[in-house]
Design a protein around this motif. Structure first.
Motif, mmCIF file in Angstrom:
data_model
loop_
_atom_site.group_PDB
_atom_site.id
_atom_site.type_symbol
_atom_site.label_atom_id
_atom_site.label_comp_id
_atom_site.label_asym_id
_atom_site.label_seq_id
_atom_site.Cartn_x
_atom_site.Cartn_y
_atom_site.Cartn_z
ATOM 1 N N TYR A 151 -0.531 -0.775 -14.731
ATOM 2 C CA TYR A 151 0.390 -1.474 -14.614
ATOM 3 C C TYR A 151 1.109 -2.302 -16.049
ATOM 4 O O TYR A 151 0.328 -2.906 -16.631
ATOM 5 N N GLN A 186 4.504 1.574 -12.920
ATOM 6 C CA GLN A 186 2.972 1.800 -12.569
ATOM 7 C C GLN A 186 2.660 2.939 -12.626
ATOM 8 O O GLN A 186 3.420 4.201 -12.581
ATOM 9 N N GLN A 189 -0.413 6.178 -12.233
ATOM 10 C CA GLN A 189 -1.609 6.703 -11.642
ATOM 11 C C GLN A 189 -2.137 7.894 -12.539
ATOM 12 O O GLN A 189 -1.401 8.796 -12.416
ATOM 13 N N ARG A 210 -8.439 3.296 -7.399
ATOM 14 C CA ARG A 210 -7.433 3.760 -6.434
ATOM 15 C C ARG A 210 -7.634 3.247 -5.116
ATOM 16 O O ARG A 210 -8.076 4.059 -4.261
ATOM 17 N N ASP A 211 -7.453 1.888 -4.912
ATOM 18 C CA ASP A 211 -7.942 1.601 -3.630
ATOM 19 C C ASP A 211 -6.990 0.103 -3.558
ATOM 20 O O ASP A 211 -7.017 -0.904 -4.238
ATOM 21 N N TYR A 212 -6.227 -0.018 -2.387
ATOM 22 C CA TYR A 212 -5.199 -1.117 -2.636
ATOM 23 C C TYR A 212 -5.758 -2.380 -2.125
ATOM 24 O O TYR A 212 -5.174 -3.202 -2.367
ATOM 25 N N GLY A 217 -2.484 4.242 0.962
ATOM 26 C CA GLY A 217 -3.704 4.223 0.735
ATOM 27 C C GLY A 217 -4.289 4.890 -0.550
ATOM 28 O O GLY A 217 -5.328 4.628 -1.238
ATOM 29 N N ALA A 218 -3.297 5.373 -1.386
ATOM 30 C CA ALA A 218 -3.602 6.106 -2.737
ATOM 31 C C ALA A 218 -3.641 5.191 -3.777
ATOM 32 O O ALA A 218 -4.274 5.300 -4.684
ATOM 33 N N THR A 219 -2.524 4.093 -3.640
ATOM 34 C CA THR A 219 -2.612 3.359 -4.808
ATOM 35 C C THR A 219 -1.958 1.783 -4.279
ATOM 36 O O THR A 219 -1.422 1.951 -3.123
ATOM 37 N N ASN A 220 -1.976 0.741 -5.085
ATOM 38 C CA ASN A 220 -1.184 -0.209 -4.426
ATOM 39 C C ASN A 220 -0.333 -1.040 -5.415
ATOM 40 O O ASN A 220 -0.411 -0.549 -6.812
ATOM 41 N N ASN A 279 0.781 -0.993 -0.236
ATOM 42 C CA ASN A 279 -0.033 -0.025 -0.098
ATOM 43 C C ASN A 279 0.807 1.429 -0.217
ATOM 44 O O ASN A 279 1.377 1.493 0.794
ATOM 45 N N TYR A 280 0.732 2.195 -1.034
ATOM 46 C CA TYR A 280 1.468 3.416 -1.169
ATOM 47 C C TYR A 280 0.627 4.503 -0.314
ATOM 48 O O TYR A 280 0.173 5.145 -0.806
#
Lengths: 116, 114
Positions: free
Chosen positions: B33, B48, B50, B97-99, A99-102, A96-97
């Motif tokens: 990704y 990766q 965003q 946008r959610d791990y 919570g912003a991305t993974n 987990n970065y």
């Protein structure tokens, strides 16, 4: 640092017998864990995921996995193997970065063979 | 919903040639990704994104690999010049946008460098 170890590179079972694919993880905090399946010449398909809710997770095609924090394990099981289950299976931990991305860290994979 | 689209499906080139792969993620997915999967190994993250910004390219061999995601939608991955060890399947994946959300993978591009 997060990592996953798949303990068996190859597993062979007979059709109708149980399947157990083993995975251990390493994480400095509560991880998100996934199992993906890859059939030959296909992309990866999500089987199931653990995200800190119920420790026993049910997925597609009769697969399930149990998160055991004390053993840092997330083994994949199925009561009765089917020929169509023959594929490669990947255990994956999510980094987990903030919570912003993974970012997904893949294990090396377990190739499941199902004998008739 | 439509899945992640990748093209071409297969590519064979000679070493030192150039090649490009294309990926169209699932609509609305902010993260994209590129993974490299060498035969017999698990996928390894190359880069990766965003939206159209790079989050992680620490494992991208930048002397020969490049990637871009114009307008935060489609993406291309280029290899120039290719080496024999680049033979692999290149997988594109997209996610929210959610791990805790899983990634959705395309079928990949199988590259053979001769």
């Amino acid at each position: 640092a997060q990592s996953v170890t798949q303990l068996d590179s190859h597993v062979s079972v007979s059709e109708g017998t149980p399947v157990l694919l083993r995975c251990n993880y390493s994480s400095s905090y509560s991880p998100s864990l996934f199992w993906y399946v890859q059939h030959p010449n296909k992309g990866l398909q999500l089987l199931l995921k653990y995200t800190s809710a119920a420790t026993l997770v049910k997925g597609i095609n009769g697969f399930e996995a149990e998160f055991k924090k004390s053993e840092t394990s997330f083994h994949l099981t199925k009561p009765s193997a089917h020929m169509s289950d023959a594929a490669e299976y990947f255990c994956v931990v999510s980094l987990n970065y903030g919570g912003a991305t993974n970012k997904l860290i893949f294990g090396t994979g377990t190739l499941l063979a199902v004998q008739p | 919903e439509a899945g992640v689209a990748q093209s071409p499906r297969y590519k064979i080139i000679e070493k030192r040639q150039s090649v490009a792969f294309w990926c169209n993620p699932i609509s609305g997915h902010a993260t994209l990704y590129w993974y490299q999967q060498i035969l017999g190994q698990g996928p390894k993250l190359l880069i990766q994104f965003q939206n159209n910004g790079v989050v992680d390219d620490s494992q991208l061999p930048k002397d020969r690999f490049s990637a871009e995601r114009l307008k935060g939608v489609d993406s291309t991955l280029k290899i120039q010049p290719a080496k024999l060890e680049d033979s692999a399947v290149y997988l594109c994946a997209s996610g929210k946008r959610d791990y805790n959300s899983p990634l959705h993978f395309g079928n990949g591009t199988r590259l053979t460098v001769t």
